[in-house]
Scaffold this motif. Sequence first.
Motif, PDB file in Angstrom:
ATOM      1  N   ALA A  18       0.836  -1.207   0.000  1.00  0.00           N
ATOM      2  CA  ALA A  18       0.000   0.000   0.000  1.00  0.00           C
ATOM      3  C   ALA A  18       0.869   1.254   0.000  1.00  0.00           C
ATOM      4  O   ALA A  18       0.577   2.221  -0.714  1.00  0.00           O
ATOM      5  CB  ALA A  18      -0.951  -0.004   1.199  1.00  0.00           C
ATOM      6  N   GLN A  22       0.971   3.947  -2.989  1.00  0.00           N
ATOM      7  CA  GLN A  22       0.644   5.342  -2.702  1.00  0.00           C
ATOM      8  C   GLN A  22       1.761   6.259  -3.178  1.00  0.00           C
ATOM      9  O   GLN A  22       1.504   7.355  -3.682  1.00  0.00           O
ATOM     10  CB  GLN A  22       0.376   5.556  -1.213  1.00  0.00           C
ATOM     11  CG  GLN A  22      -0.057   6.954  -0.859  1.00  0.00           C
ATOM     12  CD  GLN A  22      -1.372   7.347  -1.506  1.00  0.00           C
ATOM     13  OE1 GLN A  22      -2.282   6.546  -1.634  1.00  0.00           O
ATOM     14  NE2 GLN A  22      -1.471   8.586  -1.941  1.00  0.00           N
ATOM     15  N   LYS A 101      -7.239   5.090  -7.650  1.00  0.00           N
ATOM     16  CA  LYS A 101      -6.156   4.259  -7.116  1.00  0.00           C
ATOM     17  C   LYS A 101      -5.856   4.625  -5.666  1.00  0.00           C
ATOM     18  O   LYS A 101      -5.609   3.749  -4.838  1.00  0.00           O
ATOM     19  CB  LYS A 101      -4.887   4.424  -7.956  1.00  0.00           C
ATOM     20  CG  LYS A 101      -4.938   3.775  -9.306  1.00  0.00           C
ATOM     21  CD  LYS A 101      -3.623   4.036 -10.030  1.00  0.00           C
ATOM     22  CE  LYS A 101      -3.667   3.629 -11.470  1.00  0.00           C
ATOM     23  NZ  LYS A 101      -2.415   3.980 -12.177  1.00  0.00           N
ATOM     24  N   SER A 102      -5.886   5.917  -5.378  1.00  0.00           N
ATOM     25  CA  SER A 102      -5.632   6.375  -4.015  1.00  0.00           C
ATOM     26  C   SER A 102      -6.661   5.813  -3.043  1.00  0.00           C
ATOM     27  O   SER A 102      -6.327   5.404  -1.921  1.00  0.00           O
ATOM     28  CB  SER A 102      -5.629   7.899  -3.975  1.00  0.00           C
ATOM     29  OG  SER A 102      -5.336   8.358  -2.693  1.00  0.00           O
ATOM     30  N   SER A 103      -7.901   5.758  -3.481  1.00  0.00           N
ATOM     31  CA  SER A 103      -8.961   5.180  -2.653  1.00  0.00           C
ATOM     32  C   SER A 103      -8.732   3.675  -2.444  1.00  0.00           C
ATOM     33  O   SER A 103      -8.915   3.156  -1.343  1.00  0.00           O
ATOM     34  CB  SER A 103     -10.315   5.424  -3.315  1.00  0.00           C
ATOM     35  OG  SER A 103     -11.335   4.802  -2.593  1.00  0.00           O
ATOM     36  N   GLN A 104      -8.296   2.982  -3.487  1.00  0.00           N
ATOM     37  CA  GLN A 104      -7.995   1.550  -3.368  1.00  0.00           C
ATOM     38  C   GLN A 104      -6.831   1.321  -2.409  1.00  0.00           C
ATOM     39  O   GLN A 104      -6.842   0.372  -1.624  1.00  0.00           O
ATOM     40  CB  GLN A 104      -7.658   0.970  -4.737  1.00  0.00           C
ATOM     41  CG  GLN A 104      -8.816   0.907  -5.692  1.00  0.00           C
ATOM     42  CD  GLN A 104      -8.383   0.548  -7.106  1.00  0.00           C
ATOM     43  OE1 GLN A 104      -7.207   0.554  -7.436  1.00  0.00           O
ATOM     44  NE2 GLN A 104      -9.371   0.244  -7.938  1.00  0.00           N
ATOM     45  N   VAL A 105      -5.841   2.188  -2.475  1.00  0.00           N
ATOM     46  CA  VAL A 105      -4.677   2.070  -1.585  1.00  0.00           C
ATOM     47  C   VAL A 105      -5.101   2.222  -0.129  1.00  0.00           C
ATOM     48  O   VAL A 105      -4.649   1.482   0.746  1.00  0.00           O
ATOM     49  CB  VAL A 105      -3.596   3.111  -1.962  1.00  0.00           C
ATOM     50  CG1 VAL A 105      -2.541   3.212  -0.890  1.00  0.00           C
ATOM     51  CG2 VAL A 105      -2.982   2.766  -3.298  1.00  0.00           C
ATOM     52  N   ARG A 106      -5.968   3.180   0.126  1.00  0.00           N
ATOM     53  CA  ARG A 106      -6.460   3.373   1.503  1.00  0.00           C
ATOM     54  C   ARG A 106      -7.161   2.117   1.996  1.00  0.00           C
ATOM     55  O   ARG A 106      -6.974   1.695   3.142  1.00  0.00           O
ATOM     56  CB  ARG A 106      -7.399   4.568   1.568  1.00  0.00           C
ATOM     57  CG  ARG A 106      -7.900   4.821   2.969  1.00  0.00           C
ATOM     58  CD  ARG A 106      -8.685   6.115   3.054  1.00  0.00           C
ATOM     59  NE  ARG A 106      -9.142   6.305   4.392  1.00  0.00           N
ATOM     60  CZ  ARG A 106     -10.401   6.120   4.775  1.00  0.00           C
ATOM     61  NH1 ARG A 106     -11.313   5.746   3.914  1.00  0.00           N
ATOM     62  NH2 ARG A 106     -10.761   6.319   6.020  1.00  0.00           N
ATOM     63  N   HIS A 107      -7.953   1.507   1.129  1.00  0.00           N
ATOM     64  CA  HIS A 107      -8.649   0.270   1.491  1.00  0.00           C
ATOM     65  C   HIS A 107      -7.641  -0.849   1.780  1.00  0.00           C
ATOM     66  O   HIS A 107      -7.792  -1.582   2.759  1.00  0.00           O
ATOM     67  CB  HIS A 107      -9.603  -0.145   0.377  1.00  0.00           C
ATOM     68  CG  HIS A 107     -10.258  -1.461   0.615  1.00  0.00           C
ATOM     69  ND1 HIS A 107     -11.222  -1.650   1.583  1.00  0.00           N
ATOM     70  CD2 HIS A 107     -10.062  -2.677   0.035  1.00  0.00           C
ATOM     71  CE1 HIS A 107     -11.593  -2.921   1.579  1.00  0.00           C
ATOM     72  NE2 HIS A 107     -10.908  -3.556   0.645  1.00  0.00           N
ATOM     73  N   GLU A 108      -6.602  -0.974   0.957  1.00  0.00           N
ATOM     74  CA  GLU A 108      -5.564  -1.992   1.182  1.00  0.00           C
ATOM     75  C   GLU A 108      -4.878  -1.779   2.528  1.00  0.00           C
ATOM     76  O   GLU A 108      -4.612  -2.729   3.264  1.00  0.00           O
ATOM     77  CB  GLU A 108      -4.508  -1.954   0.079  1.00  0.00           C
ATOM     78  CG  GLU A 108      -4.940  -2.535  -1.230  1.00  0.00           C
ATOM     79  CD  GLU A 108      -3.843  -2.456  -2.275  1.00  0.00           C
ATOM     80  OE1 GLU A 108      -2.684  -2.126  -1.928  1.00  0.00           O
ATOM     81  OE2 GLU A 108      -4.136  -2.735  -3.445  1.00  0.00           O
ATOM     82  N   HIS A 109      -4.555  -0.527   2.834  1.00  0.00           N
ATOM     83  CA  HIS A 109      -3.865  -0.233   4.088  1.00  0.00           C
ATOM     84  C   HIS A 109      -4.769  -0.535   5.282  1.00  0.00           C
ATOM     85  O   HIS A 109      -4.324  -1.111   6.278  1.00  0.00           O
ATOM     86  CB  HIS A 109      -3.410   1.226   4.108  1.00  0.00           C
ATOM     87  CG  HIS A 109      -2.455   1.512   5.211  1.00  0.00           C
ATOM     88  ND1 HIS A 109      -2.848   2.033   6.406  1.00  0.00           N
ATOM     89  CD2 HIS A 109      -1.120   1.311   5.308  1.00  0.00           C
ATOM     90  CE1 HIS A 109      -1.808   2.159   7.192  1.00  0.00           C
ATOM     91  NE2 HIS A 109      -0.742   1.726   6.553  1.00  0.00           N
ATOM     92  N   ASP A 110      -6.040  -0.152   5.182  1.00  0.00           N
ATOM     93  CA  ASP A 110      -6.996  -0.459   6.255  1.00  0.00           C
ATOM     94  C   ASP A 110      -7.143  -1.965   6.441  1.00  0.00           C
ATOM     95  O   ASP A 110      -7.248  -2.447   7.571  1.00  0.00           O
ATOM     96  CB  ASP A 110      -8.359   0.164   5.955  1.00  0.00           C
ATOM     97  CG  ASP A 110      -8.362   1.680   6.099  1.00  0.00           C
ATOM     98  OD1 ASP A 110      -7.403   2.228   6.683  1.00  0.00           O
ATOM     99  OD2 ASP A 110      -9.328   2.305   5.611  1.00  0.00           O
TER     100      ASP A 110
END
Length: 130
Positions: A18, A22, A101-110
Motif C-alpha cells: 500500500a 501510494q 487508485k488512491s482510494s484503493q490504496v487506503r482500502h488496502e492499508h486499512d
Amino acid sequence: MFENLDIFKMASGLARHAVTRQEAVAKNIANADTPGYRAQDVASFEEAYEGNQAGTAMRTTREGHMVSASSQETNGFRLFDAPGPSSPNGNTVSLETEMMKSSQVRHEHDLALSVYKTSMNILRTSIGRR
C-alpha cells in the motif's frame, strides 16, 4: 517468536505494498502536467505474494540490476507503465484514475491494519490476556 508467523508477514507485506502504491500514485499526480511523463502503477499484491510463495520471483540485488525501461522494482514490488491514453504532450496521467487508485490504496492499508489487529487479538486471547 511471533514475528515469524505468516499472518504477520502477510499483513506487513500488504502494508508495504500500500505504501509503495501510494508513492507511485503521488508521483503520478505530481507529474500530471509534465510533458512525456508515463504514469506508473505497482503490480498487484496477489501477484507479488504468489510469486514469493513459489520462490520463482526474480528480484534485483542492487540498483540497476535486471531493470527494463518499462519495469522497475521498489520495496520488492514491480512498477510498470500504467496503460492509458496519452495527452497531446505525451503525458499518460489521468487525475481521475489516480484518485481511484488512491482510494484503493487506503482500502488496502486499512485491510492490512485490520488483519494485524485481529491477529494480535487472537494471540492475546490465546495466552489469556485481553
